[in-house]
Design a protein around this motif. Sequence first.
Motif, short mmCIF file in Angstrom:
data_model
loop_
_atom_site.label_atom_id
_atom_site.label_comp_id
_atom_site.label_asym_id
_atom_site.label_seq_id
_atom_site.Cartn_x
_atom_site.Cartn_y
_atom_site.Cartn_z
N GLY A 90 0.68 -1.39 0.21
CA GLY A 90 -0.18 -0.01 -0.09
C GLY A 90 0.92 1.31 0.04
O GLY A 90 0.50 2.29 -0.49
N LEU A 91 1.92 1.22 0.83
CA LEU A 91 2.73 2.35 0.97
C LEU A 91 3.58 2.49 -0.63
O LEU A 91 3.68 3.62 -0.92
N CYS A 92 3.84 1.70 -1.05
CA CYS A 92 4.38 1.75 -2.48
C CYS A 92 3.36 2.29 -3.54
O CYS A 92 3.84 3.29 -4.30
N VAL A 93 2.10 2.17 -3.51
CA VAL A 93 1.04 2.44 -4.32
C VAL A 93 0.93 3.96 -3.90
O VAL A 93 0.69 4.76 -4.81
N VAL A 94 0.98 4.40 -2.51
CA VAL A 94 0.75 5.71 -2.21
C VAL A 94 1.81 6.45 -3.01
O VAL A 94 1.53 7.85 -3.50
N VAL A 95 2.90 6.33 -2.66
CA VAL A 95 4.05 7.02 -3.11
C VAL A 95 4.18 7.14 -4.83
O VAL A 95 4.34 8.16 -5.28
N SER A 96 3.90 6.01 -5.50
CA SER A 96 3.74 5.68 -6.88
C SER A 96 2.66 7.00 -7.28
O SER A 96 3.00 7.67 -8.17
N TRP A 97 1.58 6.77 -6.78
CA TRP A 97 0.51 7.47 -7.38
C TRP A 97 0.42 9.46 -6.62
O TRP A 97 -0.07 10.20 -7.60
N LEU A 98 1.15 9.53 -5.50
CA LEU A 98 1.30 10.92 -5.35
C LEU A 98 2.41 11.30 -6.22
O LEU A 98 2.21 12.71 -6.75
N THR A 99 3.47 10.81 -6.58
CA THR A 99 4.28 11.17 -7.67
C THR A 99 3.55 11.38 -8.95
O THR A 99 3.86 12.58 -9.73
N ALA A 100 2.77 10.52 -9.33
CA ALA A 100 2.15 10.51 -10.74
C ALA A 100 1.08 11.81 -10.59
O ALA A 100 0.99 12.38 -11.60
#
Length: 473
Positions: free
Chosen positions: A401-411
């Motif tokens: 979940g943390l990976c997805v959060v970082v990924s999509w906040l960057t996106a």
Amino acid sequence: RSLHNKRLYLAVFAAVLGNFSFGFALVYPSPVIPALEAHPSPALRLDQYTASWFGSVFTLGAAAGGLSAMLLNDRLGRKLSIMFSALPSAVGYALMAGAQGIGMLLLGRVLTGYAGGVTSASIPVYISEISHPGVRGMLGACPQIMAVLGSLVLYALGKYLGWRWLAVAGEVPVLAMIVLLCFMPNSPRFLLSQGKDDEALGSLCWLRGRDTDYAREYEQIKDSVRKQNRRVSCAEIKDPFIYKPILIAVGMRFLQQLSGVTCVLVYLQSIFKKTSVILKPEYDAALVGLVRLFSVAIAALSMDKAGRKILLFVSAGVMLVSNLTMGLYIHFVPASQNGTIANKTLVSSANLPAEPTNYITLIPLLATMFFIMGYAMGWGPITWLLMSEILPLKARGVASGLCVVVSWLTAFTLTRFFLLVVEAFGLEVPFLFFAVICAANILFTGCCVPETKGRSLEQIEAFFRTGRRSFMR
């Protein structure tokens, strides 16, 4: 025989329908933004500001979905988390199909993005935990293949359907996913972590087949789960066994998005409209989608043979050259020829050719095709696969979940400001920035990423726990 059990592939197919919907929703603005910019109703007409929000707010919803998946993965389980995502996805598509104003469109984008964030964190973990080591690479690429296929279907339907009917079409894979998943088992590892030993054994038997040595694999999984039967504590975060794989997974997701792929996919037709090419922008978008599908299929077939790292190196190298080519083309070809209104070129008008030639105007299309090809061969599918492979079981739900959060906040940050940066500085600036990030991807792969080809999840965990490379041989 466990590698050919059709039930395993059926379970993977049911799950990755969520990725199909995700890919469909992600690039929904590509044909819709040009249509809404010319919409006769002021309530639905998009300007530069609202178009940037329409393109980017999806990723903000995806970040929220990844954040909630940190709890859902461990509370509901991987399968139920995927099924839960169908509700906001269906409501989001319905809002966009019946939108009477920009507010409904934005809310629909947020909800479909939220569903995509949940599936992004849950589906790769579910697939890695149910897959046999011999085919985990191939099956681990399936989420990316289905996301690409969803994008391609959207591009194709965008030539024939209006933007409202495109949203209606998005409901179909969502409904199919939830129906099929009702008949699929949960992850054996998750069931064992919940103390449901008999149910876990039955799940593994269903996935492998009764004529296989599934009991031996079950004991190995059970032993691994027994060693990690508690949730990760704050004190354990300092353990290299925990923080190293998390940092690698988060770093890969961060660099993947900084390479610019989401901006290119979301604003694909807008980018082609700013550069003169032989084909119409909608045909260019469909052609790029086909190249992306072909490339990710190659990655799926070669991942368990060539290995993860070599594909990551090739992928980053191709993306670097493509972004650099695109940036230099836009910088040196004058605005009157490449159609980039905001582009500021340093080339003297006295040295410019009077008319553009056909082969020159193909450069943006070819550069974009190679960029998408490079991404789809490595940094697209492998980052998701490695995330699900290297994260320790006790932290897998939260860390994914943390990976997805970082990924999509960057996106979100990139897609929100992409059009504004183009308007202020020119289209070449973001592409040259993306080229620098791709060079960083090469260094990160060489220094930090382990090779996991052909290794069980238990062997990968043993490698991070002890630091002994003998476990990876």
